[in-house]
Design an enzyme around this catalytic site. Sequence first.
Site, mmCIF file in Angstrom:
data_model
loop_
_atom_site.group_PDB
_atom_site.id
_atom_site.type_symbol
_atom_site.label_atom_id
_atom_site.label_comp_id
_atom_site.label_asym_id
_atom_site.label_seq_id
_atom_site.Cartn_x
_atom_site.Cartn_y
_atom_site.Cartn_z
ATOM 1 N N ARG A 231 0.845 -0.692 -0.109
ATOM 2 C CA ARG A 231 0.040 0.102 0.159
ATOM 3 C C ARG A 231 0.775 1.356 -0.373
ATOM 4 O O ARG A 231 1.485 1.383 1.367
ATOM 5 C CB ARG A 231 -0.833 -0.329 1.627
ATOM 6 C CG ARG A 231 -2.121 -0.376 1.294
ATOM 7 C CD ARG A 231 -2.583 -0.595 0.156
ATOM 8 N NE ARG A 231 -3.850 -1.820 -0.070
ATOM 9 C CZ ARG A 231 -4.495 -1.727 -1.033
ATOM 10 N NH1 ARG A 231 -3.260 -2.986 -1.799
ATOM 11 N NH2 ARG A 231 -5.213 -2.941 -0.463
ATOM 12 N N ASP A 255 4.100 -0.180 -6.846
ATOM 13 C CA ASP A 255 3.132 -1.014 -7.455
ATOM 14 C C ASP A 255 1.874 0.214 -6.843
ATOM 15 O O ASP A 255 0.965 0.168 -7.035
ATOM 16 C CB ASP A 255 2.780 -2.043 -7.495
ATOM 17 C CG ASP A 255 1.296 -2.148 -8.577
ATOM 18 O OD1 ASP A 255 1.872 -1.999 -9.459
ATOM 19 O OD2 ASP A 255 1.037 -2.642 -7.663
ATOM 20 N N GLU A 260 -2.535 7.792 -4.838
ATOM 21 C CA GLU A 260 -2.770 7.618 -6.267
ATOM 22 C C GLU A 260 -4.179 7.486 -6.614
ATOM 23 O O GLU A 260 -4.675 6.738 -7.725
ATOM 24 C CB GLU A 260 -2.817 5.701 -6.108
ATOM 25 C CG GLU A 260 -2.994 4.405 -5.406
ATOM 26 C CD GLU A 260 -2.695 3.295 -5.288
ATOM 27 O OE1 GLU A 260 -1.432 2.954 -5.076
ATOM 28 O OE2 GLU A 260 -3.761 2.518 -5.321
ATOM 29 N N HIS A 292 -0.143 -0.240 -9.489
ATOM 30 C CA HIS A 292 -1.562 -1.234 -8.915
ATOM 31 C C HIS A 292 -1.475 -2.571 -9.875
ATOM 32 O O HIS A 292 -2.932 -2.349 -9.891
ATOM 33 C CB HIS A 292 -2.916 0.164 -8.177
ATOM 34 C CG HIS A 292 -2.986 -0.795 -7.154
ATOM 35 N ND1 HIS A 292 -2.725 -0.441 -5.898
ATOM 36 C CD2 HIS A 292 -3.029 -2.449 -6.111
ATOM 37 C CE1 HIS A 292 -3.674 -1.101 -4.846
ATOM 38 N NE2 HIS A 292 -3.644 -2.013 -5.203
HETATM 39 P P1 NAI Z 1 -1.198 -11.159 4.911
HETATM 40 O O1 NAI Z 1 -2.571 -11.031 5.278
HETATM 41 O O2 NAI Z 1 -1.586 -12.362 4.622
HETATM 42 O O3 NAI Z 1 0.184 -10.962 4.999
HETATM 43 C C1 NAI Z 1 -0.002 -9.944 5.841
HETATM 44 C C2 NAI Z 1 1.481 -9.677 6.592
HETATM 45 O O4 NAI Z 1 1.906 -8.457 7.998
HETATM 46 C C3 NAI Z 1 0.858 -10.858 8.240
HETATM 47 O O5 NAI Z 1 1.776 -11.661 8.383
HETATM 48 C C4 NAI Z 1 1.128 -9.462 9.417
HETATM 49 O O6 NAI Z 1 1.462 -10.471 10.916
HETATM 50 C C5 NAI Z 1 2.162 -8.802 9.085
HETATM 51 N N1 NAI Z 1 1.875 -7.329 9.615
HETATM 52 C C6 NAI Z 1 1.204 -7.326 9.952
HETATM 53 N N2 NAI Z 1 0.959 -5.800 11.018
HETATM 54 C C7 NAI Z 1 1.882 -5.850 10.474
HETATM 55 C C8 NAI Z 1 3.260 -4.322 11.305
HETATM 56 N N3 NAI Z 1 3.394 -3.127 11.532
HETATM 57 N N4 NAI Z 1 4.795 -4.972 10.815
HETATM 58 C C9 NAI Z 1 5.420 -5.826 9.913
HETATM 59 N N5 NAI Z 1 4.566 -6.726 9.731
HETATM 60 C C10 NAI Z 1 2.805 -6.557 9.656
HETATM 61 O O7 NAI Z 1 -1.593 -10.541 3.736
HETATM 62 P P2 NAI Z 1 -0.830 -10.488 2.479
HETATM 63 O O8 NAI Z 1 -2.119 -11.004 1.350
HETATM 64 O O9 NAI Z 1 0.595 -11.388 2.472
HETATM 65 O O10 NAI Z 1 -0.850 -8.858 1.150
HETATM 66 C C11 NAI Z 1 -0.313 -8.425 1.805
HETATM 67 C C12 NAI Z 1 -0.719 -6.976 1.011
HETATM 68 O O11 NAI Z 1 -0.522 -6.917 -0.125
HETATM 69 C C13 NAI Z 1 -2.232 -6.649 1.234
HETATM 70 O O12 NAI Z 1 -2.180 -5.752 2.726
HETATM 71 C C14 NAI Z 1 -2.302 -5.607 0.704
HETATM 72 O O13 NAI Z 1 -2.258 -4.197 1.296
HETATM 73 C C15 NAI Z 1 -1.463 -6.336 -0.415
HETATM 74 N N6 NAI Z 1 -1.814 -6.377 -1.762
HETATM 75 C C16 NAI Z 1 -1.550 -5.541 -2.775
HETATM 76 C C17 NAI Z 1 -1.880 -5.812 -4.287
HETATM 77 C C18 NAI Z 1 -1.589 -5.720 -5.528
HETATM 78 O O14 NAI Z 1 -2.531 -5.720 -6.583
HETATM 79 N N7 NAI Z 1 -0.515 -4.071 -5.168
HETATM 80 C C19 NAI Z 1 -2.934 -6.741 -4.214
HETATM 81 C C20 NAI Z 1 -3.232 -7.607 -3.013
HETATM 82 C C21 NAI Z 1 -3.093 -7.304 -1.799
#
Ligand code: NAI
Length: 345
Positions: A231, A255, A260, A292
């Site tokens: 993000r 990305d 944005e 994105h």
């Molecule tokens: P997920 O929920 O599986 O993993 C997120 C990880 O971040 C978890 O292990 C969590 O413990 C950790 N986390 C939470 N707070 C934290 C902190 N303060 N410091 C460090 N780590 C922390 O999510 P996933 O599916 O891996 O997605 C990650 C991010 O990718 C999403 O939040 C979303 O914003 C972004 N995303 C971007 C896309 C794009 O098209 N550019 C598409 C899909 C997701």
Amino acid sequence: MIKVAFYDAKGYDKPSFEKYGQLHDMQFRYLETKLNEDTAELARGCDVVCVFVNDTVNAKVIDRLYDLGIRLIALRSAGYNNVDVHAAFGKIHVVHVPAYSPYAVAEHAMALLLTSIRRIHKAYNRTRDFNFSLNGLTGFDLHGKTAGVIGTGKIGRIFIDICKGFGMKVIAYDLFPVPDSGIEYVPLEELFSRSDVISLHCPLTEETRHMINADSIAKMKKGVVIINTSRGGLIDAEALLEGIKARKVGAACLDVYEEEADIFFEDRSGHILNDELLSRLISMPNVIITSHQAFLTEEALNNIAETTVNNILSYFNNDGVCDNELCYRCGHIDRCKKERKERCF
Ligand code: NAI
């Protein structure tokens, strides 16, 4: 028939949503506009509102939708930082697509990294112009370098595996480390100081907003490559630009961008860009920006549509119980009823 107001609709959304919607007698009202206080009214007559990452779902919008009789907001994304889940609680249920293709995002992060450090974007433009010079195209090997991964959830862990495939050493930071994962977790400060490449895969929260800022950049190695497919708000973009100008940051692969919302996903090629910071970043030779796009694969689009349609169906056909419902209490086992296989409220 379930009627769904589908905000911020793009041409690439429709084939997959039509395919799964028709299977279940669901009708989509495709709206090109984003959801906000002014456009909420367009959902009148619908049962559900389906939104994406740059729709505004704040308390006022939620109240307007509630007044229109909407009781379900179906996010077709994983991240939900644009939804005021506190305001929605007790009024409108919120469901999301927790995972649709973590591979799509992790692979895009690596694609950006390789493009950047091997200057593929520059070579592509040169050879199209029959310029076969190699001057200025020198890159560096990933093999043996250290990748620092922040957030080791679904996407972060796949990115770690990809990095290992390249022979990189991987260190990671997560608020909730995955036990017995074999991942080498280090404190954030240590990750900043040891990594040649830093990739962000954590959600945007109050805690993570601007985690990449002037202070953290000062702790990083000279020449560090920063990748953000998570993000935009995770990075203070002004500080990033300063880091690039000071030659501290070797490259940035973005990305996502904090501002944005009114720019990405749209064709602005005939317009003057009213965002000085983004213009400056784009003008830098060592910055690559995609709009994105990381999620955008065939597999992801199909999974997004299938899960969203199933989320909506479970709300209407399964007493409203849906595994993918979310609320501000989720994750607190004693407080969220979902842990007892009930609706969040
Ligand atoms: P997920 O929920 O599986 O993993 C997120 C990880 O971040 C978890 O292990 C969590 O413990 C950790 N986390 C939470 N707070 C934290 C902190 N303060 N410091 C460090 N780590 C922390 O999510 P996933 O599916 O891996 O997605 C990650 C991010 O990718 C999403 O939040 C979303 O914003 C972004 N995303 C971007 C896309 C794009 O098209 N550019 C598409 C899909 C997701």
